[in-house]
Design a protein around this motif. Structure first.
Motif, PDB file in Angstrom:
ATOM      1  N   TYR A  11       0.842  -1.190   0.000  1.00 16.35           N
ATOM      2  CA  TYR A  11       0.000   0.000   0.000  1.00 16.35           C
ATOM      3  C   TYR A  11       0.879   1.244   0.000  1.00 16.35           C
ATOM      4  CZ  TYR A  11      -4.226  -2.648   1.304  1.00 16.35           C
ATOM      5  OH  TYR A  11      -5.301  -3.500   1.321  1.00 16.35           O
ATOM      6  N   GLY A  12       0.293   2.332  -0.450  1.00 17.62           N
ATOM      7  CA  GLY A  12       0.978   3.609  -0.382  1.00 17.62           C
ATOM      8  C   GLY A  12      -0.012   4.724  -0.626  1.00 17.62           C
ATOM      9  N   PHE A  13       0.470   5.950  -0.578  1.00 17.05           N
ATOM     10  CA  PHE A  13      -0.342   7.114  -0.913  1.00 17.05           C
ATOM     11  C   PHE A  13       0.399   7.947  -1.939  1.00 17.05           C
ATOM     12  CE2 PHE A  13      -2.711   5.863   2.747  1.00 17.05           C
ATOM     13  CZ  PHE A  13      -4.008   6.279   2.461  1.00 17.05           C
ATOM     14  N   ALA A  14      -0.373   8.479  -2.884  1.00 20.65           N
ATOM     15  CA  ALA A  14       0.215   9.263  -3.969  1.00 20.65           C
ATOM     16  C   ALA A  14      -0.526  10.581  -4.121  1.00 20.65           C
ATOM     17  CB  ALA A  14       0.166   8.484  -5.277  1.00 20.65           C
ATOM     18  N   MET A  15       0.139  11.538  -4.745  1.00 19.38           N
ATOM     19  CA  MET A  15      -0.441  12.844  -5.044  1.00 19.38           C
ATOM     20  C   MET A  15      -0.565  13.010  -6.553  1.00 19.38           C
ATOM     21  SD  MET A  15       1.759  15.272  -2.446  1.00 19.38           S
ATOM     22  CE  MET A  15       3.327  14.736  -3.172  1.00 19.38           C
ATOM     23  N   GLY A  16      -1.585  13.756  -6.983  1.00 20.85           N
ATOM     24  CA  GLY A  16      -1.705  14.119  -8.380  1.00 20.85           C
ATOM     25  C   GLY A  16      -0.699  15.191  -8.752  1.00 20.85           C
ATOM     26  N   PRO A  17      -0.584  15.483 -10.051  1.00 19.35           N
ATOM     27  CA  PRO A  17       0.428  16.453 -10.497  1.00 19.35           C
ATOM     28  C   PRO A  17       0.296  17.821  -9.839  1.00 19.35           C
ATOM     29  CG  PRO A  17      -0.487  15.256 -12.356  1.00 19.35           C
ATOM     30  CD  PRO A  17      -1.310  14.872 -11.176  1.00 19.35           C
ATOM     31  N   ASP A  18      -0.918  18.345  -9.704  1.00 17.53           N
ATOM     32  CA  ASP A  18      -1.091  19.669  -9.106  1.00 17.53           C
ATOM     33  C   ASP A  18      -0.724  19.671  -7.630  1.00 17.53           C
ATOM     34  OD1 ASP A  18      -1.912  20.627 -11.543  1.00 17.53           O
ATOM     35  OD2 ASP A  18      -4.060  20.546 -11.067  1.00 17.53           O
ATOM     36  N   ALA A  19      -1.209  18.658  -6.903  1.00 18.31           N
ATOM     37  CA  ALA A  19      -0.907  18.595  -5.470  1.00 18.31           C
ATOM     38  C   ALA A  19       0.581  18.430  -5.227  1.00 18.31           C
ATOM     39  CB  ALA A  19      -1.683  17.439  -4.823  1.00 18.31           C
ATOM     40  N   ALA A  20       1.235  17.609  -6.041  1.00 17.55           N
ATOM     41  CA  ALA A  20       2.675  17.405  -5.876  1.00 17.55           C
ATOM     42  C   ALA A  20       3.427  18.719  -6.037  1.00 17.55           C
ATOM     43  CB  ALA A  20       3.180  16.372  -6.874  1.00 17.55           C
ATOM     44  N   GLY A  21       2.998  19.544  -6.998  1.00 16.14           N
ATOM     45  CA  GLY A  21       3.663  20.813  -7.215  1.00 16.14           C
ATOM     46  C   GLY A  21       3.354  21.845  -6.155  1.00 16.14           C
ATOM     47  N   GLU A  22       2.110  21.852  -5.689  1.00 11.47           N
ATOM     48  CA  GLU A  22       1.677  22.892  -4.749  1.00 11.47           C
ATOM     49  C   GLU A  22       2.067  22.600  -3.303  1.00 11.47           C
ATOM     50  OE1 GLU A  22      -2.480  23.108  -5.417  1.00 11.47           O
ATOM     51  OE2 GLU A  22      -2.279  23.895  -7.474  1.00 11.47           O
ATOM     52  N   LEU A  23       1.997  21.335  -2.902  1.00  9.59           N
ATOM     53  CA  LEU A  23       2.241  21.010  -1.495  1.00  9.59           C
ATOM     54  C   LEU A  23       3.726  20.872  -1.178  1.00  9.59           C
ATOM     55  CD1 LEU A  23      -0.629  18.417  -0.891  1.00  9.59           C
ATOM     56  CD2 LEU A  23      -0.628  20.881  -0.431  1.00  9.59           C
ATOM     57  N   GLY A  24       4.505  20.433  -2.137  1.00  8.34           N
ATOM     58  CA  GLY A  24       5.950  20.381  -1.965  1.00  8.34           C
ATOM     59  C   GLY A  24       6.444  19.394  -0.926  1.00  8.34           C
ATOM     60  N   ILE A  25       5.725  18.273  -0.747  1.00 10.07           N
ATOM     61  CA  ILE A  25       6.174  17.263   0.208  1.00 10.07           C
ATOM     62  C   ILE A  25       6.500  15.982  -0.544  1.00 10.07           C
ATOM     63  CG2 ILE A  25       4.787  18.307   2.044  1.00 10.07           C
ATOM     64  CD1 ILE A  25       2.886  15.904   1.809  1.00 10.07           C
ATOM     65  N   THR A  26       7.298  15.138   0.102  1.00 12.06           N
ATOM     66  CA  THR A  26       7.733  13.889  -0.534  1.00 12.06           C
ATOM     67  C   THR A  26       7.518  12.665   0.350  1.00 12.06           C
ATOM     68  OG1 THR A  26       9.987  14.202   0.303  1.00 12.06           O
ATOM     69  CG2 THR A  26       9.494  15.096  -1.888  1.00 12.06           C
ATOM     70  N   ALA A  27       7.104  12.864   1.614  1.00  7.45           N
ATOM     71  CA  ALA A  27       7.009  11.750   2.563  1.00  7.45           C
ATOM     72  C   ALA A  27       5.729  11.864   3.390  1.00  7.45           C
ATOM     73  CB  ALA A  27       8.226  11.727   3.482  1.00  7.45           C
ATOM     74  N   LEU A  28       5.230  10.731   3.837  1.00  6.17           N
ATOM     75  CA  LEU A  28       4.004  10.710   4.635  1.00  6.17           C
ATOM     76  C   LEU A  28       4.138  11.500   5.935  1.00  6.17           C
ATOM     77  CD1 LEU A  28       2.899   6.980   4.164  1.00  6.17           C
ATOM     78  CD2 LEU A  28       1.753   9.007   3.260  1.00  6.17           C
ATOM     79  N   SER A  29       5.314  11.509   6.516  1.00  6.15           N
ATOM     80  CA  SER A  29       5.500  12.227   7.784  1.00  6.15           C
ATOM     81  C   SER A  29       5.299  13.728   7.639  1.00  6.15           C
ATOM     82  CB  SER A  29       6.896  11.960   8.349  1.00  6.15           C
ATOM     83  OG  SER A  29       7.896  12.494   7.496  1.00  6.15           O
ATOM     84  N   GLN A  30       5.387  14.245   6.409  1.00 10.38           N
ATOM     85  CA  GLN A  30       5.251  15.683   6.187  1.00 10.38           C
ATOM     86  C   GLN A  30       3.798  16.141   6.091  1.00 10.38           C
ATOM     87  OE1 GLN A  30       7.843  15.520   2.680  1.00 10.38           O
ATOM     88  NE2 GLN A  30       9.251  16.923   3.723  1.00 10.38           N
ATOM     89  N   ILE A  31       2.864  15.201   6.020  1.00  8.78           N
ATOM     90  CA  ILE A  31       1.448  15.594   5.937  1.00  8.78           C
ATOM     91  C   ILE A  31       1.037  16.369   7.182  1.00  8.78           C
ATOM     92  CG2 ILE A  31      -0.923  14.724   5.810  1.00  8.78           C
ATOM     93  CD1 ILE A  31       0.087  12.415   4.117  1.00  8.78           C
ATOM     94  N   LYS A  32       1.571  16.008   8.345  1.00  7.78           N
ATOM     95  CA  LYS A  32       1.193  16.688   9.583  1.00  7.78           C
ATOM     96  C   LYS A  32       1.624  18.151   9.597  1.00  7.78           C
ATOM     97  CE  LYS A  32       5.235  15.210  12.357  1.00  7.78           C
ATOM     98  NZ  LYS A  32       5.889  14.405  11.295  1.00  7.78           N
ATOM     99  N   ASP A  33       2.534  18.523   8.706  1.00 11.53           N
ATOM    100  CA  ASP A  33       2.980  19.918   8.627  1.00 11.53           C
ATOM    101  C   ASP A  33       2.064  20.764   7.752  1.00 11.53           C
ATOM    102  OD1 ASP A  33       5.229  19.251  10.184  1.00 11.53           O
ATOM    103  OD2 ASP A  33       6.358  18.653   8.398  1.00 11.53           O
ATOM    104  N   LEU A  34       1.118  20.138   7.068  1.00 16.55           N
ATOM    105  CA  LEU A  34       0.186  20.856   6.205  1.00 16.55           C
ATOM    106  C   LEU A  34      -1.013  21.354   7.002  1.00 16.55           C
ATOM    107  CD1 LEU A  34       0.060  18.375   3.176  1.00 16.55           C
ATOM    108  CD2 LEU A  34       1.420  20.483   3.343  1.00 16.55           C
ATOM    109  N   PRO A  35      -1.673  22.404   6.537  1.00 13.86           N
ATOM    110  CA  PRO A  35      -2.935  22.813   7.167  1.00 13.86           C
ATOM    111  C   PRO A  35      -3.949  21.674   7.132  1.00 13.86           C
ATOM    112  CG  PRO A  35      -2.156  24.481   5.612  1.00 13.86           C
ATOM    113  CD  PRO A  35      -1.285  23.284   5.413  1.00 13.86           C
ATOM    114  N   VAL A  36      -4.818  21.625   8.130  1.00 13.07           N
ATOM    115  CA  VAL A  36      -5.786  20.528   8.233  1.00 13.07           C
ATOM    116  C   VAL A  36      -6.617  20.409   6.957  1.00 13.07           C
ATOM    117  CG1 VAL A  36      -7.844  19.723   9.457  1.00 13.07           C
ATOM    118  CG2 VAL A  36      -5.895  20.601  10.745  1.00 13.07           C
ATOM    119  N   GLU A  37      -6.992  21.542   6.357  1.00 15.23           N
ATOM    120  CA  GLU A  37      -7.843  21.483   5.177  1.00 15.23           C
ATOM    121  C   GLU A  37      -7.155  20.855   3.969  1.00 15.23           C
ATOM    122  OE1 GLU A  37      -6.220  25.775   5.505  1.00 15.23           O
ATOM    123  OE2 GLU A  37      -7.011  24.191   6.839  1.00 15.23           O
TER     124      GLU A  37
END
Length: 328
Positions: free
Chosen positions: A150-176
Motif C-alpha cells: 500500500y501507499g499514498f500518492a499525489m496528483g500532479p497539481d498537489a505534488a507541485g503545490e504542497l511540496g512534500i515527498t514523505a508521509l511524515s510531512q502531511i502533519k505539517d500541512l494545514p488541516v484542510e
C-alpha cells in the motif's frame, strides 16, 4: 519414470477443475513459444511436469506468464494454470498440490494467510514467511526487489503545490489540505487508514489530525483518477500499479515504515524443488530483475496500452536475453 511425470495428467486435470469450479478457465489460450536464452535446458527437465499458477490481476498474469515461459525454456513440461480467481483459491491450489509454482507476496502470506502482523523490514518479512511455510510443504525462494505494498500518492497539481515527498510531512500541512481518497476495505481494516494516521501523528477525527469530512471512500479503480484530478490530495494506491505512471502520480515515501513489505517471490512446492533443485537456478536469473519501476512499466503496458500480459512478458524476457523468440 519420475513421480512428477506420472502425475502430469492428474495435476493438469486437478488444476483445470480448481479453476472451473471458481468460474474461470486457466489462461492456457495464449503463451508464446520460446527458445532458451540465458535460461538454458536443465538436465532431465523433460521428464518433470510443473504446473504454474497465478492470481487473476494484471501483475500476477504477467509474472505467471514469465514463469511459464522460463520453465519451458529450461525444458520442463509446463501446465499453464494462471488466472486463478483470488488469493484464497490460489493459495489452496498450491497447498493441495494442484499448483507447483506461483509468485506470491510476502505480506499477503504473513498477514492474510497466517494471521500475523506485517513486518516492514523486507528481509525479515521474507525470512519469517519462508520459515513458517516450510511446514506447509512449500519453499519460498529469494524475493524480488519489487514491493507491491500500500501507499499514498499525489496528483500532479498537489505534488507541485504542497511540496512534500514523505508521509511524515502531511502533519505539517494545514488541516484542510489533509484530504484522502481510500477504498472501503482500507478505511475499515485493522492495519489500514486509522492506525496509519495514528502512526503518523494525524489521528482521524482529532482537531490536530484528519477530520472525517476530509475522507472520500470510493472504489479502488476510481481512486487513481480522482487523485490525478485533485479530488483529494492523497490517494491510496498499490506501489507497482501502472496507473501511477500513466496519470503522473507521485508516491509519498513511507518514511516511518508503517506499511508491511509485500515483496514478490517464487514459491515452489518443496517436493518438486527437492526433485529438481535446478528450478531455483531458473528463477535466480529472473527475480533480481523485478523492480518496482519495471513492474509499473509492464503493468501500464497491459492496463493502459491494452497489450496482452503474455506479449508483455515475452518482450521483456527477450530484451533481457532470458529467452529467445523462435524465428518466423
Amino acid at each position: 519414470m519420475s513421480r512428477r511425470t506420472r502425475l502430469l495428467a492428474a495435476t493438469a486435470a486437478a488444476s483445470a477443475s480448481l479453476l472451473a469450479a471458481c468460474g474461470l478457465q486457466p489462461a492456457t489460450g495464449y503463451v508464446p513459444a520460446v527458445q532458451p536464452g540465458s535460461i538454458g535446458p536443465v538436465d532431465g527437465a523433460g521428464d518433470v511436469a510443473v504446473t504454474v499458477g497465478s492470481k487473476n490481476f494484471t501483475e500476477q498474469l504477467i509474472l505467471g506468464k514469465i514463469a511459464v515461459m522460463a520453465l519451458r525454456a529450461a525444458g520442463f513440461q509446463v501446465t499453464d494454470s494462471t488466472n486463478i480467481p483470488g488469493s484464497v483459491a490460489a493459495r489452496e491450489g498450491q497447498l493441495s498440490g494442484d499448483v507447483d509454482m506461483a509468485w506470491e507476496y510476502t505480506g499477503t502470506a504473513w498477514v492474510a494467510y497466517m494471521g500475523q502482523t506485517g513486518i516492514p523490514d523486507q528481509q525479515q518479512q521474507w525470512q519469517a514467511v519462508h520459515e513458517a511455510d516450510l511446514a506447509n510443504g512449500v519453499t519460498w525462494l529469494p524475493p524480488a526487489p519489487m514491493n507491491n505494498t500500500y501507499g499514498f500518492a499525489m496528483g500532479p497539481d498537489a505534488a507541485g503545490e504542497l511540496g512534500i515527498t514523505a508521509l511524515s510531512q502531511i502533519k505539517d500541512l494545514p488541516v484542510e489540505e489533509r484530504t484522502f481518497c481510500v477504498e472501503s476495505e482500507f478505511r475499515s481494516r485493522d492495519d489500514g487508514l486509522e492506525p496509519m494516521l495514528e502512526h503518523y501523528g494525524i489521528p482521524l477525527d482529532d482537531p490536530a489530525g484528519v477530520p472525517s469530512e476530509n475522507l472520500k471512500v470510493m472504489d479502488t479503480g476510481a481512486i487513481y483518477a480522482a487523485t490525478a484530478a485533485g479530488e483529494c490530495n492523497f490517494g491510496e494506491i498499490f506501489t507497482t500499479d501502472g496507473r501511477i505512471l500513466a496519470l503522473d502520480l507521485t508516491v509519498l515515501e513511507d518514511d516511518e515504515k508503517y506499511f508491511p513489505s509485500y515483496n514478490v517471490a517464487p514459491v515452489v512446492r518443496t517436493e518438486v524443488l527437492e526433485e529438481v533443485p535446478e528450478i531455483a537456478e531458473v528463477f535466480e536469473r529472473i527475480t533480481p530483475l523485478l523492480t518496482d519501476e519495471l513492474l509499473i512499466d509492464l503493468n501500464a503496458r497491459v492496463d493502459v496500452e491494452g497489450e496482452e500480459p503474455a506479449d508483455v512478458a515475452l518482450d521483456w524476457m527477450v530484451s533481457e536475453g532470458l529467452v529467445t523468440a523462435p524465428e518466423a
